[in-house]
Structures are given as structure tokens and as C-alpha cells.
Design a protein around this motif. Structure first.
Motif, short mmCIF file in Angstrom:
data_model
loop_
_atom_site.label_atom_id
_atom_site.label_comp_id
_atom_site.label_asym_id
_atom_site.label_seq_id
_atom_site.Cartn_x
_atom_site.Cartn_y
_atom_site.Cartn_z
N SER A 129 -39.21 -25.23 -16.21
CA SER A 129 -38.06 -25.06 -15.31
C SER A 129 -36.74 -25.28 -16.04
N ILE B 55 -35.22 -12.13 -5.36
CA ILE B 55 -35.56 -13.43 -5.92
C ILE B 55 -35.22 -14.55 -4.94
N GLY C 289 -37.99 -16.49 -3.24
CA GLY C 289 -38.60 -17.62 -3.93
C GLY C 289 -37.93 -18.94 -3.56
N ALA C 290 -36.60 -18.97 -3.59
CA ALA C 290 -35.88 -20.20 -3.22
C ALA C 290 -36.18 -20.59 -1.78
N TRP C 291 -36.23 -19.60 -0.90
CA TRP C 291 -36.53 -19.88 0.51
C TRP C 291 -37.94 -20.45 0.65
N ALA C 292 -38.91 -19.84 -0.01
CA ALA C 292 -40.30 -20.29 0.11
C ALA C 292 -40.49 -21.68 -0.47
N PHE C 293 -39.89 -21.93 -1.64
CA PHE C 293 -40.01 -23.26 -2.25
C PHE C 293 -39.36 -24.32 -1.38
N TRP D 121 -41.58 -29.25 -5.89
CA TRP D 121 -41.05 -28.07 -5.19
C TRP D 121 -39.54 -28.09 -5.12
N TRP E 156 -38.55 -26.39 -8.41
CA TRP E 156 -38.68 -24.93 -8.39
C TRP E 156 -37.67 -24.28 -7.46
N GLU E 157 -37.31 -24.97 -6.38
CA GLU E 157 -36.27 -24.45 -5.50
C GLU E 157 -34.94 -24.32 -6.24
N THR F 63 -35.08 -21.53 -8.97
CA THR F 63 -34.93 -20.19 -8.40
C THR F 63 -33.49 -19.91 -8.03
#
Length: 378
Positions: free
Chosen positions: A37, A233, A236-240, A267, A270-271, A274
């Protein structure tokens, strides 16, 4: 007190013997996440800076990303420290009470770092959306939505960061559960729940905003898909962020804080990573193109590709096959290389609510060896 400090930080389940040396936590996973990361985030920010340097114009978003990366480095350091001991996914009964204040202090620092990092990244994204989708001087619906999000995020993260820092008196009580006296008037659980809720709302809006504008443009469906792909992309930020919220809710219900905090930390990393990619990915084509020898390397690969084809030598071809008139190739769907924020071409979109015409600024850059083609749709 000495005996208490040497005891497990949590009573183990029946039949489980605490192991303070081999805590059961994974070190390799923690190292891999922190290193990967960190590299991804740094490369994304560098791509953005190189792209801006190529245009000889740095904007507010660039400075915000640099600030966010610097604060994120502090968060990565404390995560790396906890990866050394006890490791990620270690159970609390495998650490002693004397280590618990150190662990909780790092958790406190992580919460303090998260507010400024999230604020800088989200404000950078929203300001960039404002620069792209709202022409200078206009006050349309998109303008007010973006400004509302910008100032709401700034106020919210400043308040939550300050309350995290000063939520207990004396402050040592935040991370030292064995400190006698003092008080903690701030309901930190309620604050963290509200933080997760605000994150979900803002991430959802940031994800939906560019797509809602793009799909109102008067342009072909294939081009709309191409533009939307540049912003995908954000999913990804939303899901994390959603997964981070799930782990946080589990943390509130569990007494094994050390174990559940691993999920929240992973998480969160990763948020944030992203978020850096949302700003960095559109800048990659220009950044790569501006690097020294980039054109020479591209020409070398093209020559290798031609020579590797059957009959790569052109000596035996008829004269009529050697001549191919130059034509302007139609750009493919996925050849939209970057959304520029420096020189923007005007597009018109129809507002579905009041049928008014609003200006949307987008520049579609191509790599045809001549220069960028600017597409204007009326």
C-alpha cells in the motif's frame, strides 16, 4: 500490580493456553499490506506530481495529496510496529497487560492520523471534480453539491480529530486502562459510528457524482462508458469503506479488541490507498509520456513487434504493398488517456431536473503523435 501486568490482557477461552511468544498473529500479511500500500500510494502521488510538472502548473489537489501522503506515512509506521508484535489477527489473550497501553496508544495515533488523511484526500477529489465538471463562474446544482461535500468533510474531520485527541482528561487515560482517576466524557463509540456513516455517505456521493454528470452528456454511449471507466476506481474506495465499517461494528461487540482491530486497520489502509489511486490513475499516461526516453522505448517495442511478425522483412513485398497512405485512425473506446484539469474543452449537458444547459469541462487526450485532439460536443 506487577503480577497484573504479566497476566493475559484477556481471559482465554476454556482449554486455550496463552502464548506470549508465538501470538498466532501473521507477520507476513502485515508486512505485505504495509509495503504494497505504501508503494502504490507513493507511485500514485508521484504520477500526479509528474503530470502537473509536465504542464508547469501545480494546483490545490497536488498539495493536498502530498500532505495526505505524509500523514499516511505516520499511520503506516505504527501499523508496521504492531505487525512486528503481536502481528495481525493476533488474539488479545496472547499478549500481556503490560503491552496493552502500547497497543492502545498506537490505535489512538491511527485514529488521529485517519481524520486529516481522509479529509485531504476527499477534499482533493472533490476539488478536482469541481475543476472538471463545473465551468468557472457557474453556480449550478453540481457546484453546490460539491461545495457542500467539501465543507462538510472539512468541518467533520477537524471536529472528530480534535475530539479524538482530547476525549479524556488526562490524555493518558485514552491508552492506559490501568490509570486511576480522570474521566472520558466523549462517547468514542458513537463518534466512530458517525464517522463510518459520514464516510459511507461521502464515498457514495464521490463515486456517483462524476457518473451522473457523464451520463447526461450529449455524446455516444461508447464514449460515456469510456469516460466512466476512468472513474471506476472509486468503487474500490467505497467497497473498502463498507468492509471497514463492518469490522468496526464487530469491534464494538467483541471483547477481543486486538483481533478485531486488525480488520479495521487493514481495510482502512486499502480505503486510503484507493483514494490516492482515484487521483493518480488519470495522471499516469501523461506522467509516463513525460519521462525521459519514453518515446524511444515505445519505438523500440514497436520495432520488435514488427520484426516478430511472420515475413517481418519488407524487402520481398511488392511496391504496392509497401505504400500505405497515412490516415487518421479512429480512436478506440479505451484510448481515453487522461482527464486534464489544466486545459479543458467545453461540453454541454442537459440537466434532467430543470432542463437547463450546464457547462461540463472535459478534455479527451489522444496519443496520435501530433498532439491532443480536443473534442467539442454541442
Amino acid at each position: 500490580m506487577g503480577d497484573l501486568m504479566n497476566e493475559p490482557a484477556l481471559d482465554p477461552p476454556p482449554g486455550v493456553v496463552p502464548n506470549f511468544v508465538d501470538t498466532g498473529g501473521s507477520h507476513a500479511i502485515g508486512y505485505g499490506i504495509v509495503i504494497a500500500s505504501s508503494i502504490i500510494s507513493t507511485v500514485a502521488v508521484l504520477a500526479r506530481l509528474v503530470s502537473s510538472a509536465a504542464t508547469k502548473r501545480f494546483v490545490l489537489e497536488d498539495y493536498l495529496l502530498v500532505a495526505a501522503l505524509g500523514i499516511f506515512a505516520g499511520n503506516q509506521y505504527i501499523t508496521y510496529d504492531l505487525t512486528i508484535y503481536p502481528g495481525v489477527w493476533a488474539h488479545q489473550w496472547n499478549i500481556q497487560n503490560n503491552f496493552l497501553p502500547h497497543f492502545l496508544y498506537n490505535v489512538h495515533l491511527g485514529a488521529v492520523f485517519y481524520g486529516p488523511v481522509a479529509m485531504c484526500i476527499k477534499v482533493a477529489i472533490l476539488v478536482n471534480w469541481l475543476r472538471i465538471f463545473v465551468p468557472a463562474g457557474q453556480r449550478n446544482t453540481t457546484f453546490w453539491i460539491l461545495h457542500t461535500l467539501i465543507w462538510t468533510n472539512i468541518a467533520f474531520y477537524i471536529i472528530t480529530t480534535l475530539t479524538e485527541i482530547f476525549r479524556c482528561s488526562p490524555r493518558e487515560k485514552i491508552w492506559n486502562p490501568f490509570l486511576e482517576g480522570g474521566s472520558c466524557p466523549v462517547d468514542i463509540e458513537a463518534q466512530n459510528i458517525s464517522t463510518s456513516t459520514i464516510n459511507f455517505i461521502s464515498d457514495t456521493t464521490i463515486l456517483a457524482m462524476p457518473h451522473s454528470v457523464i451520463w447526461r452528456l450529449q455524446m455516444s454511449r461508447s464514449r460515456k462508458w469510456g469516460l466512466s471507466f476512468l472513474f471506476v476506481i472509486g468503487i474500490g474506495a467505497w467497497a473498502f469503506g463498507v468492509v471497514r465499517t463492518v469490522y468496526f461494528v464487530q469491534l464494538l461487540k467483541s471483547s477481543d479488541v486486538v483481533y478485531e482491530m486488525s480488520g479495521v486497520a487493514i481495510w482502512t489502509i486499502w480505503e486510503v490507498t484507493t483514494g490516492f489511486l482515484i487521483m493518480g490513475i488519470p495522471a499516469f499516461p501523461r506522467a509516463v509520456k513525460s519521462l525521459p526516453m519514453s518515446e524511444s522505448i515505445a519505438s523500440l517495442f514497436r520495432s520488435w513487434s514488427r520484426s516478430s511478425q511472420p515475413g517481418g522483412s519488407r524487402a520481398g513485398l511488392p511496391q504496392w504493398q509497401l505504400y500505405k497512405p497515412k490516415s487518421r485512425r479512429r480512436r478506440g473506446l479505451w484510448e481515453i488517456s487522461e482527464l486534464e484539469t489544466q486545459e479543458l474543452t467545453s461540453m454541454r449537458s442537459t440537466d434532467g431536473i430543470n432542463n437547463s444547459i450546464s457547462q461540463v469541462h472535459v478534455e479527451l487526450a489522444t496519443e496520435n503523435g501530433i498532439g491532443p485532439n480536443k473534442l467539442q460536443i454541442v
